[in-house]
Scaffold this motif. Structure first.
Motif, PDB file in Angstrom:
ATOM      1  N   UNK A 170       0.811  -1.212   0.000  1.00 46.16           N
ATOM      2  CA  UNK A 170       0.000   0.000   0.000  1.00 46.16           C
ATOM      3  C   UNK A 170       0.848   1.267   0.000  1.00 46.16           C
ATOM      4  N   UNK A 171       0.521   2.166  -0.917  1.00 46.05           N
ATOM      5  CA  UNK A 171       1.088   3.511  -0.899  1.00 46.05           C
ATOM      6  C   UNK A 171      -0.067   4.481  -0.788  1.00 46.05           C
ATOM      7  N   UNK A 172       0.190   5.586  -0.104  1.00 43.18           N
ATOM      8  CA  UNK A 172      -0.858   6.588   0.010  1.00 43.18           C
ATOM      9  C   UNK A 172      -0.259   7.983   0.014  1.00 43.18           C
ATOM     10  N   UNK A 173      -0.850   8.875  -0.760  1.00 43.99           N
ATOM     11  CA  UNK A 173      -0.392  10.266  -0.799  1.00 43.99           C
ATOM     12  C   UNK A 173      -1.548  11.196  -0.467  1.00 43.99           C
ATOM     13  N   UNK A 174      -1.317  12.118   0.468  1.00 52.11           N
ATOM     14  CA  UNK A 174      -2.315  13.150   0.768  1.00 52.11           C
ATOM     15  C   UNK A 174      -2.172  14.268  -0.248  1.00 52.11           C
ATOM     16  N   UNK A 175      -3.298  14.933  -0.520  1.00 54.40           N
ATOM     17  CA  UNK A 175      -3.239  16.168  -1.297  1.00 54.40           C
ATOM     18  C   UNK A 175      -2.781  17.264  -0.359  1.00 54.40           C
ATOM     19  N   UNK A 176      -1.578  17.738  -0.531  1.00 52.89           N
ATOM     20  CA  UNK A 176      -1.072  18.762   0.371  1.00 52.89           C
ATOM     21  C   UNK A 176      -1.499  20.170  -0.024  1.00 52.89           C
ATOM     22  N   UNK A 177      -2.430  20.326  -0.930  1.00 51.69           N
ATOM     23  CA  UNK A 177      -2.804  21.648  -1.425  1.00 51.69           C
ATOM     24  C   UNK A 177      -1.806  22.109  -2.470  1.00 51.69           C
ATOM     25  N   UNK A 178      -2.114  23.162  -3.218  1.00 50.59           N
ATOM     26  CA  UNK A 178      -1.349  23.634  -4.393  1.00 50.59           C
ATOM     27  C   UNK A 178      -0.529  22.521  -5.082  1.00 50.59           C
ATOM     28  N   UNK A 179      -1.283  21.490  -5.519  1.00 46.87           N
ATOM     29  CA  UNK A 179      -0.753  20.420  -6.370  1.00 46.87           C
ATOM     30  C   UNK A 179       0.344  19.585  -5.691  1.00 46.87           C
ATOM     31  N   UNK A 182      -9.500   5.624   5.029  1.00 44.26           N
ATOM     32  CA  UNK A 182      -8.727   6.018   3.844  1.00 44.26           C
ATOM     33  C   UNK A 182      -8.606   4.789   2.949  1.00 44.26           C
ATOM     34  N   UNK A 183      -8.572   4.995   1.644  1.00 42.21           N
ATOM     35  CA  UNK A 183      -8.302   3.870   0.747  1.00 42.21           C
ATOM     36  C   UNK A 183      -6.984   4.144   0.012  1.00 42.21           C
ATOM     37  N   UNK A 184      -6.228   3.057  -0.268  1.00 46.72           N
ATOM     38  CA  UNK A 184      -4.884   3.232  -0.804  1.00 46.72           C
ATOM     39  C   UNK A 184      -4.871   3.953  -2.155  1.00 46.72           C
ATOM     40  N   UNK A 185      -3.796   4.714  -2.390  1.00 47.59           N
ATOM     41  CA  UNK A 185      -3.575   5.276  -3.713  1.00 47.59           C
ATOM     42  C   UNK A 185      -3.103   4.152  -4.641  1.00 47.59           C
ATOM     43  N   UNK A 186      -2.194   3.307  -4.114  1.00 54.96           N
ATOM     44  CA  UNK A 186      -1.771   2.090  -4.819  1.00 54.96           C
ATOM     45  C   UNK A 186      -1.801   0.936  -3.829  1.00 54.96           C
ATOM     46  N   UNK A 187      -2.062  -0.275  -4.332  1.00 57.49           N
ATOM     47  CA  UNK A 187      -2.097  -1.444  -3.468  1.00 57.49           C
ATOM     48  C   UNK A 187      -3.491  -1.693  -2.928  1.00 57.49           C
ATOM     49  N   UNK A 188      -3.605  -2.717  -2.061  1.00 56.43           N
ATOM     50  CA  UNK A 188      -4.915  -3.109  -1.542  1.00 56.43           C
ATOM     51  C   UNK A 188      -4.858  -3.388  -0.052  1.00 56.43           C
TER      52      UNK A 188
END
Ligand SMILES: Nc1ncnc2c1ncn2[C@@H]1O[C@H](COP(=O)(O)OP(=O)(O)OP(=O)(O)O)[C@@H](O)[C@H]1O
Ligand SMILES: [Mg+2]
Lengths: 291, 264
Positions: free
Chosen positions: A10-19, A59-65
């Protein structure tokens, strides 16, 4: 045996604002087995809470399961089953109690699941008994101590009959008495009720009671093993910005001074035993307790 | 300043008939009385409407002093409206102070307003004082349920009320803490004119709001984690039960109120 929770690459990235993207998890894999007590440690921002929130589909993963038994958290139709199976307790005891009395709060989960009133009553009484809060049914939450509030929160999760409880720094805002109460409750749930526990904590001396310790660092699992395996590497831990339990620290210093202990002690009792053995007086556990 | 005993109209647990009644019965009856109170203007009608209110207070076993204490926060408004009516309404002059004149019409309307407000507050207080917050919000939700079809968010309103009731003590405690912290740094909330005092409140309100929003955020996540998904399909630990007692009270009190409204 099937794992209760299976985190798969599992990988996960938050939207940190301004892209901007904040990579909070990077290729994390992990299995939580039935009845297992897992402690997760790691310094601030290492991704512990993010990992926790993946275990019940907050939260659901950006990649992985992530699978809870057979259910993939990506599949929205399972979300309520998943949240019932994996319960969650948060850091601030005040901000997770919804109702104006203890019993109504414990009932909140089962009510949401549509359980019928008689059964809710049974579950509330049972859950309060399990966390030693029988007799507080009608109390107002703001009249309770921090440790009591946190145990009510745990009861609220137990009443949903989960197979796993994830606790995100449940003791961080408590005094030492409250911490002991909560830790004792959590340990009992794992050993007596067979509920898997994922205990995220900053306190190393809480992690020593786990079956397995997982160390997080920059969104990855840096280290994993039994408490003894993990804490016998003080140099590695220090590099990860983490402390070791005080007794382990002391053992290290003894070792450096040329006093060889047979193992790496994790608790004060173990330390006392080891020193007793070393001095040729045998384990002194009973002696320590009588003081 | 101490907020700990600020709660007016707070629930007083008990076993009386008033406590046993379904919250819906109590709300409907008091609502009926209040409506009639503002429709009629006959002094006899007010006396007759006071009867069920006094009766309810007597049955409830709640100390009369406590019920009447709920009038205290409204004293200022009552005095103000009375004075305004007395001197501003047209009518026969009674007496004058300088250039302003009290009128008989004003005196009458002033008294009517004060009596109405007093009965209104007593009628609502005796309901809230004999109904637990949970029963109260449940009752409200069920009463508003028919309007849900018209788009009224009945369940959401009730849930908001529950959460407000749950967090009021927490936020008051927090206010107390922040005030003490600011006072320890030399803040002064007691002296100066209104503008100065209002300005002194800013360093309290800002952290309070910041923390309230954080609490709201965390609570929302915690509720989702416990499978909260709105009112549909939700059961309750205690379902409201409308008993024979409720039916009897509703019929008797309802008939009485309607009779007063029609006759006077
Ligand atoms: N809502 C969010 N939006 C953007 N970034 C976030 C958000 N939540 C967390 N992060 C970032 O993700 C990373 C991991 O955060 P996380 O909360 O999982 O860490 P943690 O190990 O729980 O830390 P702590 O010990 O402080 O609780 C951090 O860099 C954090 O700044
Ligand atoms: Mg965290």
């Amino acid at each position: 045996m099937k794992p209760v929770v299976h985190v798969e690459n599992v990988s996960y990235a938050y939207d940190g604002g301004n892209q901007e993207q904040v990579e909070a998890l990077l290729d994390v894999s992990l299995k939580i087995w039935p009845g297992e007590f897992v402690a997760v440690i790691g310094h601030n921002g290492s991704g512990k809470s993010t990992l926790a929130k993946h275990m019940n589909a907050l939260l659901v993963p950006t990649r992985g399961n992530v699978y809870v038994f057979e259910m993939n958290t990506q599949d929205e139709s399972w979300v309520w089953e998943i949240r019932q199976t994996v319960g969650m307790v948060f850091q601030n005891p005040d901000n997770q109690i919804v109702a104006t009395t203890v019993e109504e709060d414990v009932a909140f989960g089962p009510e949401n699941l549509g359980v019928e009133p008689g059964e809710i009553r049974r579950r509330v009484d049972e859950a309060l008994a399990l966390v030693d809060m029988t007799g507080y049914e009608k109390s107002a939450p703001h009249m309770l101590s921090g440790g009591q509030k946190q145990r009510v929160a745990i009861a609220g999760v137990i009443a949903m009959r989960p197979r796993c409880i994830v606790l995100d720094e449940p003791t961080a805002m408590l005094d030492p008495v409250g911490r002991t109460e909560v830790l004792r409750t959590v340990r009992r749930l794992a050993s007596d009720e067979g509920i898997s526990i994922v205990h995220i904590t900053h306190f190393m001396n809480e992690a020593v009671y786990a079956d397995r310790v997982i160390v997080m660092e920059e969104g990855r699992i840096a280290l994993s093993g039994t408490p003894r395996e993990v804490f016998s590497q003080p140099a590695t831990l220090r590099k990860l910005d983490l402390d070791v339990p005080q007794v382990t620290e002391l053992a290290g210093q003894l070792q450096a001074a040329g006093v060889a202990l047979s193992r790496c002690p994790l608790t004060v009792e173990e330390m006392a035993d080891d020193i007793g053995t070393l001095l040729g007086r045998g384990p002194c556990r009973s002696e320590l307790h009588s003081h | 300043m101490n907020f700990a005993n600020a709660a007016v109209g707070q629930y007083m647990p008990g076993e009386s008939l008033m406590h046993r009644l379904d919250p819906r019965t109590k709300m409907l009856v008091s609502l009926g009385i209040i409506i009639v109170l503002f429709v009629v203007s006959n002094p006899l009608a007010y006396a007759l409407l006071a009867v069920p209110i006094v009766l309810a207070i007597a049955i409830s076993g709640v100390p009369v002093k406590l019920v009447f204490r709920s009038l205290r926060p409204l004293t200022f408004i009552m005095v103000l409206t009375f004075v305004l009516h007395l001197f501003m309404d047209p009518g026969e002059a009674l007496f004058s102070i300088g250039r302003i004149t009290a009128t008989d019409q004003g005196l009458r309307l002033g008294i009517v307003t004060v009596v109405r407000l007093t009965l209104l507050v007593l009628a609502t207080s005796i309901v809230t004082m004999t109904t637990s917050p949970i029963a109260f919000t449940d009752g409200l939700e069920r009463l508003l349920a028919p309007f849900a079809r018209l788009g009224l968010p009945a369940h959401e309103l009730a849930m908001m009320m529950t959460i407000a009731l749950r967090f009021i003590p927490t936020l008051l405690e927090e206010t107390d803490k922040i005030m003490k912290a600011q006072m320890a740094r030399g803040a002064d909330f007691e002296s100066g004119n209104i503008a100065k005092r209002a300005k002194a409140m800013i360093p309290i309100l800002v952290p309070l709001f910041v923390s309230a929003f954080r609490r709201a955020d965390e609570l929302a996540v915690a509720m989702e984690a416990r499978c909260y998904r709105g009112g549909e399909g939700r059961t309750r630990l205690r379902e409201l039960a409308f008993s024979g007692e409720d039916l009897a009270v509703l019929i008797v009190a309802g008939a009485y109120t309607v009779a007063v409204a029609v006759a006077l």
